[in-house]
Scaffold this active site. Sequence first.
Site, PDB file in Angstrom:
ATOM      1  N   TRP A 102      -0.809   8.670  15.182  1.00 27.60           N
ATOM      2  CA  TRP A 102      -1.080   8.339  13.679  1.00 27.60           C
ATOM      3  C   TRP A 102      -2.643   7.967  13.574  1.00 27.60           C
ATOM      4  O   TRP A 102      -3.206   8.086  12.460  1.00 27.60           O
ATOM      5  CB  TRP A 102      -0.516   7.037  13.384  1.00 27.60           C
ATOM      6  CG  TRP A 102       1.150   7.362  13.236  1.00 27.60           C
ATOM      7  CD1 TRP A 102       2.059   6.517  14.204  1.00 27.60           C
ATOM      8  CD2 TRP A 102       1.867   8.191  12.504  1.00 27.60           C
ATOM      9  NE1 TRP A 102       3.290   7.281  13.654  1.00 27.60           N
ATOM     10  CE2 TRP A 102       3.058   8.059  12.920  1.00 27.60           C
ATOM     11  CE3 TRP A 102       1.267   9.222  11.420  1.00 27.60           C
ATOM     12  CZ2 TRP A 102       4.185   9.096  12.304  1.00 27.60           C
ATOM     13  CZ3 TRP A 102       2.284   9.928  10.888  1.00 27.60           C
ATOM     14  CH2 TRP A 102       3.766   9.773  11.122  1.00 27.60           C
ATOM     15  N   ASP A 172      -4.138  -0.032   9.878  1.00 29.26           N
ATOM     16  CA  ASP A 172      -2.782   0.652   9.918  1.00 29.26           C
ATOM     17  C   ASP A 172      -1.745  -0.295  10.582  1.00 29.26           C
ATOM     18  O   ASP A 172      -1.618  -0.403  11.745  1.00 29.26           O
ATOM     19  CB  ASP A 172      -2.743   1.950  10.341  1.00 29.26           C
ATOM     20  CG  ASP A 172      -1.263   2.586  10.042  1.00 29.26           C
ATOM     21  OD1 ASP A 172      -0.439   1.865   9.673  1.00 29.26           O
ATOM     22  OD2 ASP A 172      -1.306   3.902  10.355  1.00 29.26           O
ATOM     23  N   LYS A 196       9.268   0.821   8.298  1.00 28.89           N
ATOM     24  CA  LYS A 196       9.247   0.264   9.510  1.00 28.89           C
ATOM     25  C   LYS A 196      10.032  -1.192   9.755  1.00 28.89           C
ATOM     26  O   LYS A 196      11.001  -1.380  10.616  1.00 28.89           O
ATOM     27  CB  LYS A 196       8.283   0.301  10.621  1.00 28.89           C
ATOM     28  CG  LYS A 196       7.228   1.605  10.209  1.00 28.89           C
ATOM     29  CD  LYS A 196       8.062   2.737  10.811  1.00 28.89           C
ATOM     30  CE  LYS A 196       7.661   4.118  10.528  1.00 28.89           C
ATOM     31  NZ  LYS A 196       6.238   4.552  10.866  1.00 28.89           N
TER      32      LYS A 196
HETATM   33  C1  LIG Z   1       5.401   5.725  10.584  1.00 30.25           C
HETATM   34  C2  LIG Z   1       3.822   5.573  10.838  1.00 30.25           C
HETATM   35  C3  LIG Z   1       3.061   6.281   9.700  1.00 30.25           C
HETATM   36  C4  LIG Z   1       3.335   7.260   8.881  1.00 30.25           C
HETATM   37  O1  LIG Z   1       3.790   6.551   7.452  1.00 30.25           O
HETATM   38  P1  LIG Z   1       4.422   7.499   6.205  1.00 30.25           P
HETATM   39  O2  LIG Z   1       4.834   6.416   5.557  1.00 30.25           O
HETATM   40  O3  LIG Z   1       5.618   8.180   6.942  1.00 30.25           O
HETATM   41  O4  LIG Z   1       3.572   8.299   6.075  1.00 30.25           O
HETATM   42  C5  LIG Z   1       1.720   6.059   9.903  1.00 30.25           C
HETATM   43  N1  LIG Z   1       1.063   5.242  10.633  1.00 30.25           N
HETATM   44  C6  LIG Z   1       2.086   4.181  11.597  1.00 30.25           C
HETATM   45  C7  LIG Z   1       1.450   3.183  12.397  1.00 30.25           C
HETATM   46  C8  LIG Z   1       3.331   4.506  11.541  1.00 30.25           C
HETATM   47  O5  LIG Z   1       4.175   3.863  12.479  1.00 30.25           O
END
Ligand SMILES: *Cc1c(COP(=O)(O)O)cnc(C)c1O
Length: 361
Positions: A102, A172, A196
């Site tokens: 990511w 993030d 998540k």
């Molecule tokens: C799942 C995830 C993403 C991607 O998220 P989307 O909402 O599917 O774009 C990005 N960063 C992290 C840390 C993730 O766990």
Amino acid sequence: MNRVYNFSAGPSMLPVPVLEKAAAQMLDYEGSGQSVMEMSHRSKVFGTIIEGAEALIRELMNIPDNYKVLFLQGGASSQFAMVPMNLMTKSGKADYVITGQWAKKAYKEASRYGNTNVVASSEDKTFSYIPKLDPSTFTKDADYFHICMNNTIYGTVYHELPDTGDVPLVADISSCILSQPIDVSKFGLLYAGAQKNMAPAGLTVVIIRDDLIGNAMDITPTMFNYQTHADNGSMFNTPPCYTIYIAKLVMEWIKNDIGGLDAMKERNEKKAKILYDFLDTSKLFKGTVVPEDRSLMNVPFVTGNSDMDAQFVAEATKKGFANIKGHRTVGGMRASIYNAMPIEGVEALVKFMAEFEKSNG
Ligand SMILES: *Cc1c(COP(=O)(O)O)cnc(C)c1O
């Protein structure tokens, strides 16, 4: 009804009391005669939902008044572009730490819009650790410094934040939001896909310091400009109404049933310890992450034999431990044990792992 223990990395488990409340309110939300799915986002009744959700996230995360909370769509992946388009506009430079896929995707996307610099990477060892950072290597005049706080695929987390001085820290936090307290004032911007740890898919939460709004590049699409959403209370267009409603229920559960983020953290630590303690003493299974950087949310582990891993996944699935297969780049297994995973789920998994070890060790 036979619910499984769902170890999916996302979308993932939701607390049962939340699902029950949503079910009870499905046809008639609080006397409105409508489902939340059916309401106008401009209605008074939906106004109480989105305002309630914002008030709760501010309270739980102790968000200072000089930060906006935005409820957006497009996933965390859209933030990989929105962050540079809105922030990389002074020196046109940004620092990135590559701690997983990511983080790498965020870096690649930002590289389309300006000068990106990789400060450090842990790719040499399949992202099994958080690299040590040397502030003397940071770009002094960077517009921001980006990290992925909890690395969902690899199971690492920053226990200590990089000291970026006046350079805004951007993180993030998709897979750790609401899992423990976090000092929002240390960041310029935080973002998270909700699927998540917060709600079903469809909602992306952005927490942004006021001074970082209003400097977007001219090419920025209106929908990608934070100002658009800040000026309109996340109602420039139709927000993900139902997902915001579930996020509100999840936050009510954290506040009232769990007791806030300190209590949430304590529960998550207790849960993760059960699994890590087992991995540290097992002769068959072992964790793939260095102990000092282990995540409370995502726990990858292997047997060291891919046939044995496959056999474990197959038998575990049959026993009601769903989505335990690891990411293809790590192999083996991954147990995502987000907020909604009860302690009993982890205890049952460890018990099953011990039995499997006994008959296959
Ligand atoms: C799942 C995830 C993403 C991607 O998220 P989307 O909402 O599917 O774009 C990005 N960063 C992290 C840390 C993730 O766990």
